[in-house]
Scaffold this motif. Structure first.
Motif, PDB file in Angstrom:
ATOM      1  N   SER A  97      34.001   4.565  19.207  1.00  0.00           N
ATOM      2  CA  SER A  97      33.632   4.251  20.601  1.00  0.00           C
ATOM      3  C   SER A  97      33.870   5.440  21.521  1.00  0.00           C
ATOM      4  N   LYS A 102      29.736   3.613  21.961  1.00  0.00           N
ATOM      5  CA  LYS A 102      29.478   2.244  21.479  1.00  0.00           C
ATOM      6  C   LYS A 102      30.558   1.301  21.979  1.00  0.00           C
ATOM      7  N   GLU A 106      31.107  -3.533  18.875  1.00  0.00           N
ATOM      8  CA  GLU A 106      30.075  -3.061  17.938  1.00  0.00           C
ATOM      9  C   GLU A 106      30.668  -2.056  16.947  1.00  0.00           C
ATOM     10  N   SER A 107      31.574  -1.200  17.411  1.00  0.00           N
ATOM     11  CA  SER A 107      32.195  -0.231  16.500  1.00  0.00           C
ATOM     12  C   SER A 107      33.000  -0.953  15.422  1.00  0.00           C
ATOM     13  N   ASP A 110      30.704  -2.316  12.977  1.00  0.00           N
ATOM     14  CA  ASP A 110      30.219  -1.216  12.127  1.00  0.00           C
ATOM     15  C   ASP A 110      31.201  -0.931  10.998  1.00  0.00           C
ATOM     16  N   ASN A 162      23.695   7.419  16.291  1.00  0.00           N
ATOM     17  CA  ASN A 162      23.709   6.092  16.925  1.00  0.00           C
ATOM     18  C   ASN A 162      24.621   5.087  16.216  1.00  0.00           C
ATOM     19  N   TYR A 163      24.741   5.212  14.883  1.00  0.00           N
ATOM     20  CA  TYR A 163      25.737   4.446  14.125  1.00  0.00           C
ATOM     21  C   TYR A 163      26.404   5.491  13.231  1.00  0.00           C
ATOM     22  N   ASN A 290      23.697  -1.853  21.308  1.00  0.00           N
ATOM     23  CA  ASN A 290      24.002  -0.425  21.128  1.00  0.00           C
ATOM     24  C   ASN A 290      23.356   0.426  22.238  1.00  0.00           C
TER      25      ASN A 290
END
Ligand code: NAD
Length: 503
Positions: A97, A102, A106-107, A110, A162-163, A290
């Protein structure tokens, strides 16, 4: 530097199982997109470091401790990596993050996906042992044949921001499962967690050179990897223009490539949906998750005219309700975009759309409560026509453009009116219509009554300008294997094609 109790590790390049200073000793600052502050730095590899890493990878393949492993042995390493990721989940999520902007939620998701993906390819590595050698029956007595599935060799894995760790994992896990030796080149905009993967590999005792991690700029570290004569394949995820450069470089050596590129995916909403709010939420998630920086973002909303007005009213209410804040804050649902460059790019798309005559229904400004950071409110754009830039080009930010349709034919035409072909979504309760759209959509991924859910068992990739080749699932493993046919002549008789001089 320690931020919110997480120390930003200072690392070198990860080559041959060790931390190694880049030959030119250069470093790149890490900027936290939420504060615009420099919070650390990463090493900047150049062609000289690529040479060293490629040599380390080749040696790993030649050594028994990596080159002669069974799938089951490699699975143990993959499982150990997965366990370490989960052990460090909260720290890694925070680092992700801080580096990329992010949201922490969401992190953390992931990191779960990263661990699950390593576990999944551990299973596939084990299964590979029984499929390594497959006899093929020719119904001929004079020949015995079989097919071997072997590691492809040294592979270059170039990934986006992005990821950061997840996109790297989609390639690293199957490449290691296949038995390849890999060189990962993550994005210079977000490399922290990929470097931590190096530390994890070191801790679990992954044989030296099996995975090397080179951070650095695209032209300085990615380009020499793509054109390196001893790299057997490049697997790339990133933008179209970079994909073209990589494919051009690889073509000079007839080096295979797989390309996962951008998109401008449609979400088509029909008036037969039961619950407007459920569809509105999927449309929102499909484009703003995202912070819109998703290759498969369904950034073109194609809505049936009869419900357009009510749908947009609800969409506005839901959008205004999204919490925009520092990504580490609880319940944050929209963080900053990754960099000042990306911020400027998004704003330019919005001003171009205005200049071309589109209407900004909502958003597009800096949220008032956030004075610093690359924050932009989510944006909904209407009065769009198909010749506008905003309809045609990937923004890679929280920007949704809207068009209406009357008939099914019109909806299909609008959905496929793009050079890209990554994903498409349809919202309708009519099963047969959904089937018709599944066939008509010119994309590699179809979502029905949802948008974005992604599972590592399923193939991921597109067609048209979204690239070719597939990540994930068994397809994601196949691309790191060399298929070798072995044909043995088992007869005692002469072949008898030429006349023997002794007759
Ligand atoms: P990018 O193309 O700018 O960079 C991607 C990677 O390529 C980075 O590691 C970069 O350093 C490297 N690179 C840059 N120039 C290079 C060169 N000349 N030679 C070799 N490598 C080079 O992309 P990005 O901005 O990091 O990522 C955003 C893009 O990625 C978007 O277009 C998005 O749609 C796409 N993407 C696609 C998928 C997919 O699965 N299809 C997934 C995520 C992101």
């Amino acid at each position: 530097m320690a931020i919110r109790n997480v120390r930003i590790p200072s690392r070198q390049l990860y080559i041959n199982g060790e931390w190694r200073e880049p030959v030119k000793k250069n470093r790149i600052p890490i900027i936290n997109p939420a504060t615009e502050e420099i919070i650390g730095d990463i090493p900047a590899a150049t062609a000289e470091d690529v040479d060293v890493a490629v040599e380390a990878a080749r040696r790993a393949l030649a050594r028994d401790d990596w080159g002669s492993t069974t799938g089951a042995q490699r699975a143990k390493y993959l499982r150990a990596i997965a366990a370490k990721i989960l052990e460090r989940k909260s720290e890694l999520a925070t680092l992700e993050s801080l580096d990329s902007g992010k949201t922490l939620f969401e992190s953390a998701a992931d990191m779960d996906d990263v661990a699950a993906c390593f576990e999944y390819y551990a299973d596939l590595a084990e299964a590979l042992d029984s499929k390594r050698k497959t006899p093929v029956n020719l119904h001929l007595d004079s020949f015995k044949t079989y097919v071997l599935r072997e590691p492809l060799g040294v592979v270059g894995l170039i990934t986006p921001w992005n990821y950061p760790l997840l996109m790297a994992t989609w390639k690293v896990a199957p490449a290691l499962a296949a038995g390849c030796a890999a060189i990962l080149k993550p994005s210079e905009l977000a490399s922290i967690t990929c470097l931590e993967l190096g530390e994890i590999c070191r801790e679990v005792g992954l044989p030296p050179g099996a995975l090397n991690i080179l951070t650095g700029l695209g032209p300085e570290a990615g380009a020499p990897l793509s054109s390196h004569p001893h790299v057997d394949k490049i697997a790339f995820t990133g933008s179209g223009p970079t994909g073209v450069k990589i494919m051009t470089a690889a073509a000079q050596l007839v080096k295979p490539v797989s390309l996962e590129l951008g998109g401008k995916s449609p979400i088509v909403v029909f008036d037969d949906i039961d619950n407007l709010d459920i569809a509105v939420e999927w449309a929102l998630f499909g484009c703003f998750a995202n912070t819109g920086q998703v290759c498969s973002a369904t950034s073109r909303l194609i809505i049936q005219e009869s419900i357009a007005s009510e749908f947009l009213d609800r969409l506005l209410l839901w959008t205004k309700n999204i919490k925009i804040s520092d990504p580490l804050e609880e319940d944050c649902k929209l963080g900053p975009v990754v960099s000042s460059g990306q911020y400027e790019k998004v704003l330019k798309f919005i001003s171009n759309a205005k200049n071309e005559g589109a209407t900004i229904l909502y958003g597009g400004k800096r949220p008032e409560h956030l004075k610093k950071g690359y924050y932009v409110q989510p944006i909904i754009i209407t009065d769009v026509n198909t010749s506008m830039e905003i309809w045609k080009e990937e923004v890679f930010g929280p920007v949704l453009c809207v068009k209406t349709f009357k008939t099914e034919e019109e909806a299909i035409e609008l959905a496929n009116d793009t050079k890209y072909g990554l994903a498409s979504a349809i919202m309708s309760k009519d099963v047969e219509r959904c089937e018709r759209f599944t066939k008509a959509f010119q994309t590699g991924i179809i979502w029905i009554n949802c948008s974005q859910p992604t599972f590592h068992q399923l193939p991921w990739g597109g067609k048209k300008r979204s690239g070719f080749g597939r990540d994930l699932g068994e397809w994601g493993l196949e691309k790191y294997l060399n298929i070798k046919q072995v044909t043995e002549y088992t007869s005692d008789d002469a072949w008898d094609f030429y006349k023997s001089p002794s007759n």
